[in-house]
Design a protein around this motif. Structure first.
Motif: not given
Length: 647
Positions: A496-514
């Motif tokens: 994910a650090a090599l791209g953007t959060y738009h390219q890694n939509p699972w990060l939105m789920s991680l943020a919500y679970r936190l």
């Protein structure tokens, strides 16, 4: 014909160990990754419009669709498949009796079932490599456990040859992509000056290796290129000692990688593949005192010296080795990208011809042995038929493997027969043969990018960082040894650090679970040092940093392993009730209005919950090594008991 029965059995037990690591590592992470409250819930993977078991299985073949018939939901079914895979692979590890075709067919099917639901967290080359090797094991393993002392059958050499071809494709492709990518770090031989700092999860030794002299790291970059590009062609050399030397070189490379980087079971899996370069004589030395045998042995040693002497001379010429000041070695690539492209365009078809010749010779010798070395006419006919059937299967696997292999050079994309491409397309949904190539381009040239997630109870701060278990975060935290466990969330954070959060939509789920404080997801992170153990934050955000190893000169003044600098915002501030976040997660079915499937099999649920409760108390990598040690103890105890009975 060289005997490979013991070598084959050793390989099969090694693959059982790798399966064991893979299933247990996956099992540990199921609740946080795929549970109903995980980052990518498995129940969100549905086949729209298909309601019957047959239609679902045909569209996405996986045992998970059997969950309702066992009174379980998808999350518990993942537990069942993982535990069943671990039990079967452990049985094959501790006893050769279970290294048989039905067991390997089951192991492959179970792991493929998990792979089908794994989504982004299983999009790794080692997962598809394990599936490809696992399918080959179905061909290689005997259908039932043979009688003790039964010699190698002619078909053993034919099926075991497929492992050597896979090893060649894996290593050669890994070397080729480094140069065909045009990456300046590889062409300037600076890759390993960057690699140890920029790789996903470095080991403690990586910090020390990173600070070795530049000239030595350039030299090791050359050695890596040669081991991956040139040495694989020697896998098919007729001389045993040449192949055995190639085995040592490949294993040495993998051990070095294991010592400096945490690549889960991948390097252990590659070492298992290297066993295909050996035969039974390697383990059971034949004593021969005849003059002819000694002469043959000396001649074999001489050929080996000449072959590797020529390889060293070629390396000296094409990498322009020179002795510089203070007895250091200076090296530079002495060929151009155009020259390498030309050689590669010739090397690919030549390697295919070598493969055909090697396979043809192996098949010919096996059939001759079937016809003339087997006693009894009935046995001759049976053995010859079995060898022929295995030959057809091996030729099929070899033929379809040429489709992904030929992509190493663009000039060969259209030269393969159309019928062969159509044949490959028909089985492409199954990872039977794949293309490989690791570290195509070096990342982190200007610094290692890291995403740091922060939480706060106020939009104005103060912001406190979430710590992960294994990836760099706190600059003072020591680096871990993790392998053979793969922390899949930590790995995806690196990508994910090599791209953007738009390219890694699972990060939105991680943020919500936190934001909701889901314990299953928090278990994948460092909850001991988490500032939000008791109460989740109201807001989360992520910041991108560049990390660097601390210089060697500063080691006496600081306890830090890293230094870091802020790059900027990675994703903006989110809150639990942030409308765009909720809308997006609902759209991709992370959040669903329909209730979760109710578990009706309470007995099964109680057993699975007890297993989960027990395993969750142990650190994952320690748990994997503990199970492995238990297996070794059972093996040693069994051998000791057998020896005592014989006495």
């Amino acid at each position: 014909m060289a005997q490979v029965r013991y070598t084959r059995n050793l390989f099969l037990r090694g693959i059982c160990i790798i399966y064991l690591f893979a299933f247990l590592s996956f099992y540990i992470q199921i609740p946080g990754l795929y549970g109903d409250n995980g980052i990518l819930p498995a129940r969100a993977v549905d086949i729209k419009g298909f309601s019957t078991l047959f239609s679902k299985t045909k569209t996405k073949p996986t045992f998970l669709w059997l969950a309702p018939y066992l009174g379980l939901n998808v999350e518990y079914m993942l537990d069942v498949l993982s535990i069943l895979g671990a039990v079967c692979s452990f049985a094959g590890f501790v006893s050769q009796r279970f290294c048989i075709m039905p067991i390997f067919a089951l192991l492959w099917t179970l792991y493929y079932s998990l792979y089908q639901i794994g989504q982004v967290f299983m999009w790794f080359q080692w997962d598809i490599l394990l599936l490809e090797i696992g399918f080959l094991c179905v061909l290689i393993a005997p259908f039932w456990y043979p009688r003790r002392g039964k010699p190698s059958t002619p078909s053993d050499a034919v099926t075991f040859w497929t492992v050597r071809w896979l090893l060649f494709r894996l290593m050669f492709a890994s070397g080729v992509v480094k140069l065909t990518s045009g990456c300046p770090a590889w062409w300037k031989l600076d890759a390993l000056n960057i690699h140890f700092e920029s790789q996903c999860i470095p080991t403690p030794l990586a910090w020390y290796v990173h600070h070795l002299p530049t000239w030595f790291l350039r030299f090791t970059t050359v050695a890596t290129n040669v081991i991956e590009l040139a040495v694989p062609f020697l896998f098919f050399f007729p001389n045993r000692k040449v192949r055995i030397t190639a085995f040592y070189m490949q294993v040495f490379l993998q051990v070095c990688i294991i010592a400096t980087g945490n690549y889960n079971f991948f390097n252990f899996l590659t070492i298992c593949l290297c066993i295909s370069l050996l035969d039974d004589q390697f383990f059971y030395k034949r004593k021969s005192k005849t003059g002819a045998s000694r002469t043959t042995n000396y001649l074999s040693i001489l050929i080996c010296i000449l072959v590797y002497g020529g390889l060293l001379y070629g390396t000296y010429v094409y990498y322009d080795f020179k002795i510089a000041d203070k007895w250091t070695i200076r090296s530079d690539i002495a060929f151009t990208q155009e020259q390498f492209d030309y050689v590669l365009s010739r090397a690919v078809p030549i390697s295919i011809i070598i493969g055909i010749a090697s396979l043809g010779l192996t098949v010919a010798v096996s059939i001759v042995n079937s016809a003339f070395s087997t006693k009894g006419m009935r046995n001759k006919i049976t053995t010859t038929m079995i060898t022929t059937l295995y030959t057809v299967a091996v030729c099929f696997m070899f033929a379809i493997s040429l489709v992904p292999y030929s992509t190493l050079h663009s000039s060969h994309n259209s030269t393969l027969p159309v019928q062969l491409r159509k044949l490959h397309a028909q089985v492409d949904h199954l990872p039977l043969v794949n293309s490989y190539g690791l570290f195509r381009r070096m990342t982190g040239v200007g610094g290692r990018p890291e995403v740091i997630i922060e939480g706060s109870d106020s939009i104005d701060g103060p912001w406190k960082e979430y710590e992960f278990l294994y990836k760099p975060g706190n600059v003072n935290n020591s680096l871990p040894f993790v392998a053979p466990h793969q922390p899949r969330l930590d790995w995806q954070m690196w990508f994910a650090a090599l791209g953007t959060y738009h390219q890694n939509p699972w990060l939105m789920s991680l943020a919500y679970r936190l934001l909701t404080g889901q314990p299953e997801v928090l278990a994948l992170m460092n909850t001991v040092e988490s500032p939000f153990r008791d109460k989740p934050p109201k807001y989360v955000k992520a910041t991108l940093y560049y990390y660097h190893y601390t210089p060697w000169s500063q080691t006496s003044n600081t306890r830090a392993w890293w230094t870091r600098e802020t790059v900027g915002e990675y994703f903006p501030i989110f809150s639990r009730d942030h409308p765009p976040l909720i809308e997006y997660l609902t759209k991709i079915k992370i959040l669903q209005e329909k209730p979760a499937v109710k578990v009706t099999n309470q007995t099964f649920k109680l057993v699975l919950d007890s297993c989960r409760s027990l395993v969750s108390k142990i650190e994952p990598s320690l748990f994997l090594w503990a199970v492995f040690t238990a297996g070794c103890t059972i093996i040693v105890t069994g051998y000791s008991s057998s020896a005592a009975k014989k006495k």
